[in-house]
Structure formats: C-alpha cells, structure tokens
Design an enzyme around this catalytic site. Structure first.
Site: not given
Length: 454
Positions: A61, A336, A361, A364
């Site tokens: 978040e 990272e 997620n 990315e």
C-alpha cells in the site's frame, strides 16, 4: 458503541497475548511503536495549514501511495502531508519512500487512541489505501468533521462473502466513508451491495498500473545488473536462450521448495540459468536459506554483497564474478524486488500456489515485459490476472508440474517468451491513468467539504 468495541478489542488482545509475546521474542515483530499505537501518540502537527493524512497498511500500500501523493502535492503544494502505516516493514518503506514527510504508526482502534491521534494530526482529509476500515476511527473522524476516502479500493470474493453475512453491522461503517474510489466495476458493485451509498462509489481503475517502471535500463535495475554480473542482459547480441534469469518473487511456503526442486532439474538443460529467490516476508529469510543449504545448491545471500558497487571502496565485500558459484541469489532485503523484476526473462509471482494468500502484485514484472507466470490462487488480483491472461501477457498454471513445464518451455523458446512479455507491457501501459482519476475524485471531495463548511 465505542465502549463495546473497546471491550471486544481488549478481550481479543488478551486471547492472543501469549502468541504476541512469542512472536515478539522470536521475530521481533509487533514491538516497535506498540505504545504509540495503544495510546494514539501520533505526531503533533504544528500550524494551521490544511493536511492530508495518507495511510497504507504495509509495503504494498505504501508503494501505490507514492504516485498519488506526488500528484496531489503538485496540485496542492501549500498543504501538509503525513503518512501512517501499520507494520514494521511498512514503516521502514514509508520512511524510505517519503523522506521529507512525517511518518508514524496507525493507532489501534481503541476510542481513546484514535481520538488522540486525530486531535494531534488535525487532518483536513484522511485517505486510506485499499481499505483498513476501523469503526472507532471512522466515528472519531466523523465527529470532527474530517472526510475519509478509500482509494484503489477492492474486495476479494472471500472478504465479500464474509462481510455479506455481517452487512447490517457493516453498513454504518461504510456510510461513514465519504468516498470509495475502487479498481473495478465488480468491486464497486460489492461495496454498494454491502451498504456503501451508491453516489459515493466511483470506478477509477488500479493506481498500481501508474508509476510502475517500464524501462529495464533504469538506474536501479542497471546497478543490480552490474552487482550480479548480469551486464549481458542489456546487450542486443546476447546469445539466444543463454545466460537466462528466472526471478521467483514474493514467494510463500512451500513455493520456495517447489521452485528449488524445479531449478535443480532446469539447470541440467540450462547451465547458465540464474535464479533469484525473493521471499515475501523478512521473517522467513533464514528459513529459506536453510532450505537452499539442504538442497546443496550454491547460493549467496544478498546481504553478503555490498549495497552498491560504490560501497566496495569502503567495505570488505567481494562482488560476484561471472565464474563464481552463485547460481542462486537469495534476496534477503526489502524494497529491491521492483528493480529486480527488470532482470527477469521469466518471472514467477508467488503467493499464488499456497492457496492462502490470493496472489501478489504481478503488474511490476508485466510492466517490464517479463514472461509472467503465476498459480491458480490469485483472488486478490482477479481482475488484473484475468485481463492479463486474456491479453496474452501471462500464463496461469494449476500446480508445480505445470510451473516446471511452462518455465522450461519459456526458457527454450525466445520468441514465445518475448511475445508474452511484449503483450504484458502493452497491457499495463493501456491501463494507466487511475491516479489522475483518483485525484479528481479527491478534489471533488475536498470541494464538497469546503462548501459544507462554508
């Protein structure tokens, strides 16, 4: 009502107290900021400038708030901005991402704690990333006339079914929220069905698509490439299907064991294959290191290497060399993974095989154009995964055997791998714009509040 909630919270804390003590002693979790959470000792803000209080529960978040806060600051440079979070990792990430802003811990939902926190911060607007709706906090905000907004809102099917059984109790909580800016029409319908006023619910898309890095040649990824001796990744004449990189990120138990077992088989056919293993939780770094030790595979921990190549001048670290026995890198650091995805030929997104997490997620790695693979349990990203797969930008597998087969095929076929990555990147680019729509909704809420106050 606040007193009943206080009593319920206290009973719950008494029940879990032995477990909390155990986790505090063994992992160090829950210790930091505990007194401030209980007492609501948030920062004491000086001045009369309007203030936005942004809240993100943990690292994910906090990441999505970066873009929203930056755009809001551009539109309202005369406002104050503060950031709160719940977890230790979220606090560390917030301090890193917002070095110029005040960062503090979100108060426990005791009536005395939330009232004191709101009084000390004195916000003009509270913005909650994705959720975190606590009844005493919302009640205290409403008593002080502070509007509350939820941005990038979502509800997993499991949460919706659970909340639906309690919709009569939940309705007063949802009516205390002044704005729901949610990711999809499906989520919007869920909030409306649970009792959120329809006129307060808006579909803005997912902020996570905005601000993601799409250029593999960005400075952070290039720095990691040099550190891990992967400069060849950026060479246009890199030999086909050699010196490949597999990143398994945000993994949970038992996904690391599955990935290691598959890697042992793949390295026989792909001797130059490098594996980067990135557990989701820092508390599991040592456990995963022991798993790799037991496998007998050569590896290095990220923390055994310098933070950057420049730091070699002041440390005794030795950089990786192209011929060193470090086929596996255990990324036992926080923050990272976002840059590391930019080195992936194939990206496995964890939390999707264990059946408990509902996925992590995958936007990315998709944005970088990696060949993305994830498991069947992705209910936290159901809309994203469905549309990403439909766009030909990802592969969803059902279990370990399919993971091995698909990773092997992608490593073997450069054209398919690159086509999958191209489709993934194009999909992410087509979904951007949620931040602007979210800011527009927040501006509308501010205007309504100012008009009402006048």
């Amino acid at each position: 009502m606040p007193y009943l909630l206080n009593f319920a919270y206290l009973v719950f804390l008494m029940l879990v107290f032995p477990w909390l003590i155990y986790k505090t002693i063994t992992t160090g979790k829950y210790r930091r900021g505990l007194w401030r959470k209980i007492t609501g000792q948030a920062l004491l803000r000086d001045g009369d400038e309007p203030c936005v209080w942004f809240h993100g529960v943990s690292v994910g978040e906090i990441h999505l708030l970066r873009q929203v806060v930056a755009v809001f600051q551009q539109k309202h440079p005369d406002w104050d901005y503060v950031i709160s979070t719940t977890t230790d990792t979220g606090y560390a990430e917030a301090c890193k991402r917002f070095p110029d802003l005040h960062v503090f811990y979100w108060p426990f939902d005791f009536s005395w704690a939330v009232h004191r926190a709101i009084q000390r911060v004195n916000p003009s607007l509270v913005v909650l990333a994705e959720g975190e709706l606590w009844p005493n906090f919302l009640s205290a905000a409403r008593q002080r006339g502070v509007p509350v907004a939820v941005i990038n809102g979502r509800l997993s099917p499991r949460s919706f079914r659970r909340f639906k059984a309690l919709h009569r109790l939940l309705r007063p909580i949802l009516t205390s929220v002044d704005l729901f800016a949610v990711q999809t029409e499906e989520y919007a319908d869920c909030f409306r069905r649970l009792g959120a006023p329809a006129e307060r619910v808006f579909v803005t898309g997912s902020v996570k698509y905005d601000g993601v890095e799409t250029d593999r040649a960005n400075p952070r990824t290039q720095e990691l490439a040099r550190l891990f001796c992967l400069e060849h990744w950026f060479q246009p004449d890199r030999p086909k299907n050699t010196n490949l990189v597999w990143v398994a990120g945000s993994t949970q138990h038992p996904e690391e064991l599955i990935v290691l077992d598959i890697y042992q088989k793949l390295r026989l056919d792909f001797p130059g294959l490098r594996l980067f293993l990135v557990p989701r939780q820092k508390e599991r770094f040592n456990d995963v290191a022991r798993l790799i030790d037991q496998s007998g595979l050569p590896y290095v921990r990220r923390t055994q290497l310098p933070p950057t190549l420049d730091s070699l001048l002041t440390t005794h670290h030795s950089p990786l060399t192209a011929h060193s026995s470090t086929d596996i890198v255990l990324m036992d650091t926080i923050g990272e993974l976002g840059a590391l995805w930019g080195l992936a030929d194939v990206a496995f997104v964890g939390g999707s095989l264990d059946g408990k997490r509902g996925g992590q997620n995958m936007i990315e790695p998709a944005a970088y154009g990696a060949a993305v693979v994830f498991g069947p349990h992705v209910w936290n990203f159901r809309d994203t995964t469905g549309r990403l797969v439909a766009a030909g930008g990802a592969i969803q597998i059902r279990g370990a055997s399919e993971l091995e087969a698909n990773v092997r095929r992608l490593l073997s076929h450069q054209e398919e791998r690159q086509e999958l990555g191209k489709n993934a990147r194009n999909f992410v680019l087509s979904q951007q714009g949620a931040t602007a729509r979210t800011i527009q909704c927040l501006d509308g809420l501010i205007f309504q509040a100012q008009k009402k106050a006048a």
